[in-house]
Design a protein around this motif. Structure first.
Motif, PDB file in Angstrom:
ATOM      1  N   VAL A 178      58.789  18.327 -32.782  1.00 17.90           N
ATOM      2  CA  VAL A 178      57.865  18.847 -34.069  1.00 17.90           C
ATOM      3  C   VAL A 178      57.406  17.791 -34.895  1.00 17.90           C
ATOM      4  N   SER A 232      55.146  16.587 -38.320  1.00 18.58           N
ATOM      5  CA  SER A 232      54.470  16.862 -39.713  1.00 18.58           C
ATOM      6  C   SER A 232      54.044  16.052 -40.219  1.00 18.58           C
ATOM      7  N   TYR A 290      52.122  13.600 -43.819  1.00 22.39           N
ATOM      8  CA  TYR A 290      52.516  13.355 -45.379  1.00 22.39           C
ATOM      9  C   TYR A 290      51.317  12.667 -45.885  1.00 22.39           C
ATOM     10  N   ASP A 346      48.933  17.946 -29.888  1.00 24.73           N
ATOM     11  CA  ASP A 346      49.326  19.525 -29.941  1.00 24.73           C
ATOM     12  C   ASP A 346      49.450  20.092 -28.670  1.00 24.73           C
ATOM     13  N   PRO A 393      60.173  10.580 -39.457  1.00 26.27           N
ATOM     14  CA  PRO A 393      60.698  11.518 -40.196  1.00 26.27           C
ATOM     15  C   PRO A 393      62.139  11.560 -40.631  1.00 26.27           C
ATOM     16  N   ARG A 396      62.660  16.729 -36.543  1.00 27.02           N
ATOM     17  CA  ARG A 396      61.070  16.422 -36.386  1.00 27.02           C
ATOM     18  C   ARG A 396      61.044  14.983 -35.731  1.00 27.02           C
ATOM     19  N   ASP A 410      55.816  11.627 -38.038  1.00 24.14           N
ATOM     20  CA  ASP A 410      55.115  12.031 -39.343  1.00 24.14           C
ATOM     21  C   ASP A 410      53.888  11.549 -39.177  1.00 24.14           C
ATOM     22  N   TYR A 437      47.610  12.317 -43.139  1.00 24.70           N
ATOM     23  CA  TYR A 437      46.873  13.369 -43.533  1.00 24.70           C
ATOM     24  C   TYR A 437      45.617  13.680 -42.609  1.00 24.70           C
ATOM     25  N   ALA A 470      46.562  14.606 -39.068  1.00 16.93           N
ATOM     26  CA  ALA A 470      46.911  16.268 -39.224  1.00 16.93           C
ATOM     27  C   ALA A 470      45.725  16.930 -39.056  1.00 16.93           C
ATOM     28  N   LYS A 498      49.090  24.748 -41.188  1.00 16.10           N
ATOM     29  CA  LYS A 498      50.761  24.848 -40.697  1.00 16.10           C
ATOM     30  C   LYS A 498      51.670  23.996 -41.508  1.00 16.10           C
ATOM     31  N   GLY A 499      51.269  22.914 -41.696  1.00 14.96           N
ATOM     32  CA  GLY A 499      52.249  21.862 -41.991  1.00 14.96           C
ATOM     33  C   GLY A 499      53.182  21.115 -40.870  1.00 14.96           C
ATOM     34  N   VAL A 500      53.247  21.816 -39.671  1.00 15.80           N
ATOM     35  CA  VAL A 500      53.938  21.254 -38.638  1.00 15.80           C
ATOM     36  C   VAL A 500      53.419  21.723 -37.425  1.00 15.80           C
TER      37      VAL A 500
END
Length: 161
Positions: A74, A76, A78, A112, A128, A133, A136, A139, A142, A150-152
């Motif tokens: 996973v 994420s 930041y 992904d 992270p 996770r 990280d 932004y 991501a 979704k954030g993750v």
């Protein structure tokens, strides 16, 4: 109330610093006293040293063009402005990432697994710090992966460089 709290914390910090100085002075005095009692080693006495093997969680690449799968899990993201562990200032607009063990400057392809979208990032921070996770990303990375809402995301990490 906040000022009082700050004063108390500051006083506690100063007290801890003063105490550590006293402790280190006592330790040095004890060490010099002990050193005078302990006989010195001669050249004939065997010296045994333990050498710890370097832990390499990721296998080194055998060829310059090879790509190795580092891990899957996973991810994420930041976006807070802060100093990174490598010493550079965090920039949410750069394609960077935080990884717990890979060396700074390592290039990772983050893919992904659900959508197949990928982005190449440069490791410049540690993290992270959330259990489960593996990376990280900034932004900007991501957004490229489509995981901002979704954030993750479940991702695969490939060490590119």
């Amino acid at each position: 109330m906040l000022r009082l709290f700050a004063i108390v914390i500051g006083g506690a910090s100063l007290a801890a610093c003063a105490q550590s100085t006293v402790v280190s002075q006592r330790s040095q005095a004890l060490a010099s006293r002990t050193a005078s009692i302990v006989p010195t080693r001669t050249a004939s006495s065997p010296i045994r040293t333990r050498v710890a093997a370097a832990h390499r969680p990721h296998a080194p690449r055998s060829k310059a063009g090879d790509v190795k799968i580092a891990s899957q899990g996973v991810a994420s993201f930041y976006s807070e402005e802060q100093q990174t562990a490598s010493g550079e200032k965090f920039d949410a607009h750069e394609l960077t990432a935080a990884h717990p063990t890979l060396p700074f400057g390592t290039r990772l392809r983050v893919t992904d697994v659900k959508t197949g979208r990928s982005v190449t990032v440069r490791v410049n921070d540690r993290g992270p710090y959330v259990p489960g996770r593996i990376v990280d990303v900034s932004y900007s990375a991501a957004r490229s992966l489509g995981m901002v809402g979704k954030g993750v995301a479940n991702v695969r990490l490939d060490v590119v460089e």
